[in-house]
Design a protein around this motif. Structure first.
Motif, PDB file in Angstrom:
ATOM      1  N   UNK A 150      45.444  35.828  35.170  1.00 16.46           N
ATOM      2  CA  UNK A 150      45.526  37.236  34.829  1.00 16.46           C
ATOM      3  C   UNK A 150      46.325  37.438  33.531  1.00 16.46           C
ATOM      4  N   UNK A 151      47.390  36.686  33.362  1.00 19.57           N
ATOM      5  CA  UNK A 151      48.183  36.790  32.135  1.00 19.57           C
ATOM      6  C   UNK A 151      47.328  36.409  30.927  1.00 19.57           C
ATOM      7  N   UNK A 152      46.501  35.389  31.076  1.00 18.86           N
ATOM      8  CA  UNK A 152      45.609  34.992  29.984  1.00 18.86           C
ATOM      9  C   UNK A 152      44.667  36.142  29.630  1.00 18.86           C
ATOM     10  N   UNK A 153      44.152  36.810  30.651  1.00 17.55           N
ATOM     11  CA  UNK A 153      43.279  37.964  30.406  1.00 17.55           C
ATOM     12  C   UNK A 153      44.004  39.036  29.598  1.00 17.55           C
ATOM     13  N   UNK A 154      45.268  39.239  29.879  1.00 15.20           N
ATOM     14  CA  UNK A 154      46.048  40.229  29.154  1.00 15.20           C
ATOM     15  C   UNK A 154      46.245  39.825  27.688  1.00 15.20           C
ATOM     16  N   UNK A 155      46.281  38.544  27.442  1.00 18.08           N
ATOM     17  CA  UNK A 155      46.470  38.053  26.068  1.00 18.08           C
ATOM     18  C   UNK A 155      45.218  38.247  25.222  1.00 18.08           C
ATOM     19  N   UNK A 156      44.057  38.153  25.846  1.00 25.42           N
ATOM     20  CA  UNK A 156      42.806  38.188  25.095  1.00 25.42           C
ATOM     21  C   UNK A 156      42.538  39.559  24.490  1.00 25.42           C
ATOM     22  N   UNK A 157      42.007  39.541  23.272  1.00 21.31           N
ATOM     23  CA  UNK A 157      41.554  40.757  22.606  1.00 21.31           C
ATOM     24  C   UNK A 157      40.373  40.388  21.727  1.00 21.31           C
ATOM     25  N   UNK A 158      39.193  40.854  22.112  1.00 19.89           N
ATOM     26  CA  UNK A 158      37.960  40.548  21.389  1.00 19.89           C
ATOM     27  C   UNK A 158      37.396  41.847  20.815  1.00 19.89           C
ATOM     28  N   UNK A 159      37.709  42.165  19.572  1.00 17.26           N
ATOM     29  CA  UNK A 159      37.246  43.424  18.984  1.00 17.26           C
ATOM     30  C   UNK A 159      35.730  43.544  18.902  1.00 17.26           C
TER      31      UNK A 159
END
Length: 468
Positions: A150-159
């Motif tokens: 879940x923390x990894x998901x929070x890190x991701x940002x794909x514009x």
């Protein structure tokens, strides 16, 4: 051990610097102050739709069940089991082709927390309570593994990812670097909170630090802290995938990031020192020979007549095994066995062996290393074997090996290895290896124990490690 002093210092720095980081994570971004080890925590009021806003929930992401459902939705996982997994090939076109497509992130961006609501949820409580009224640590390890994802998901940002399209990623737990436990024994009738953030990022790998606390007498008290290393794979889990780089936003974050770099170097060094690749050092070879001499009748001059000296037990006599069947409820998005399921079963087997060996209830001090070598298919038959491979005073080091067992061919493939350090009140007998492969277990157990206990072994001028 290579960089052990720096490693231990960086772990302490994570606790200190991350505390400052989490204190400052509110700023002016519209998110209420987050809890750090007993400090107050308000709910997220940000514009991210899936964050909870209930006034009585001291976290940012709801319960762990909420987290699980969010992950399922973000990855586009179909609810319900089918032996044939729906293809995710169409998602590969949305995978970033270069780091230029991915904006950098800070550690504050990935900070999140979730609750295990044991206070009011009686059904959930029954799943966590042990036979002595304490919380099953294996269940908590399961939750920590899920929370790290879940923390990894929070890190991701794909514009460039279109709205409504699932994330073109698969996240695989590579290893758990180290888990330390406090003296606090978790109870089954008080809420537990997980908090964490990304602490280091490579091109396709990511390190996450996770804390676990329990609310006792109105205050959050620390239970444990763990470091997870995960690999980012593409949607079909066939190749590595690029992820957002991590740029420290301040000095506190830089301290944590530098610690991740040190741990990376240490892992590379340990791979070079692997006993499957290189022979034991001079001191370790002498140690094995001394044990051998102690276990033979020197008067008879017969090497094959082994005797057990007083105060020792044969390694082969201190073992326990269990056959574990995996089922669809234990799967991840790709019909592979969820890593947390393996962690739970391995830990509970290790505890049973420690209890049987010491004849009293043991205390789990450290989990020094968990490695995931190969994925495990759902419906696999797992043969888990636990061995006490090293003791020192009232401590014992236990290894659990998980093998996938093929009933038709009889072949076994080792998929996971787990190392645990337990303690009891009384002094334990020493371990005596009988064969060469047991001697290698003994050396490996000694190395894991010294690392877990923070015993420094600096190198001398010649480059060889000084032993204590």
């Amino acid at each position: 051990m290579f960089l052990l002093r720096n490693q231990l210092g960086s772990l302490r720095a994570i606790n200190a610097a991350s505390t400052k980081l989490l204190k400052s994570s509110t700023g002016n971004n519209g998110i209420g102050k987050l809890s750090v080890f007993g400090q107050s925590c308000y709910n997220s009021m940000s514009n991210i739709g899936y964050l909870k806003g209930q006034g009585d929930l001291e976290c940012t992401a709801g319960t762990m069940n909420d987290v699980k459902q969010i992950i399922i939705k973000k990855l586009g996982i179909e609810v319900g089991y089918s032996p044939l997994v729906s293809t995710r090939e169409h998602l590969t076109e949305h995978a970033p082709r270069s780091l230029d497509e991915l904006p950098s992130r800070s550690m504050q961006d990935s900070f999140t927390s979730a609750i295990i609501p044991l206070t009011n949820d009686k059904v959930l409580k029954d799943k966590y309570v042990g036979f002595m009224g304490n919380v099953r640590l294996g269940r908590l390890m399961e939750d920590m593994d899920m929370f790290a994802v879940w923390v990894v998901h929070k890190h991701l940002l794909l514009p460039n990812l279109p709205e409504g399209v699932a994330l073109p990623y698969t996240f695989v737990t590579v290893l758990v670097d180290k888990i330390d436990f406090t003296d606090l024994v978790p109870t089954h009738d008080a809420d537990i909170r997980l908090s964490g953030h990304v602490s280091w990022v490579g091109r396709t790998s990511i390190e996450i630090v996770v804390w676990m606390e329990q609310k006792l007498h109105g205050k959050w008290r620390k239970l444990t802290r763990a470091l997870f290393l995960m690999a980012a794979r593409d949607a079909t889990n066939t190749k590595a995938a690029l992820i957002n780089p991590l740029v420290p936003a301040n000095e506190e974050e830089k301290v944590i990031f530098d610690g991740g770099e040190s741990r990376k170097k240490r892992r590379i060094q340990l791979q070079k020192e692997d006993l499957l690749k290189t022979e034991p050092n001079d001191f370790e070879q002498g140690l094995v020979h001394d044990l051998f001499v102690k276990s033979i009748d020197t008067k008879s001059r017969a090497f094959n007549k082994r005797i057990l000296p007083p105060g020792y037990v044969w390694m082969e006599d201190v073992t326990m095994a269990n056959i574990v069947f995996s089922h669809p409820e234990d799967r991840n998005a790709h019909n592979k066995v969820f890593g947390g399921f393996l962690m739970r079963n391995a830990l509970e087997l290790s505890w049973a062996l420690a209890y049987n060996f010491a004849k009293r209830r043991p205390k789990l001090e450290h989990i020094s290393d968990i490695s995931f070598h190969h994925p495990v298919d759902v419906s696999s038959m797992l043969n888990m074997q636990a061995h006490v491979i090293y003791t020192d005073l009232h401590y014992m080091e236990i290894v659990v090996l998980a093998d996938v067992y093929d009933a038709v061919s009889g072949q076994q493939t080792t998929t996971n290895s787990f190392y645990y350090t337990y303690s009891v009140a009384e002094r334990l007998p020493r371990i005596m290896p009988k064969t060469y492969h047991e001697a290698m277990y003994y050396i490996e157990g000694r190395r894991k124990f010294r690392f877990a206990m923070g015993i420094d072994a600096p190198k001398d001028a010649a480059g060889d490690k000084k032993q204590m």
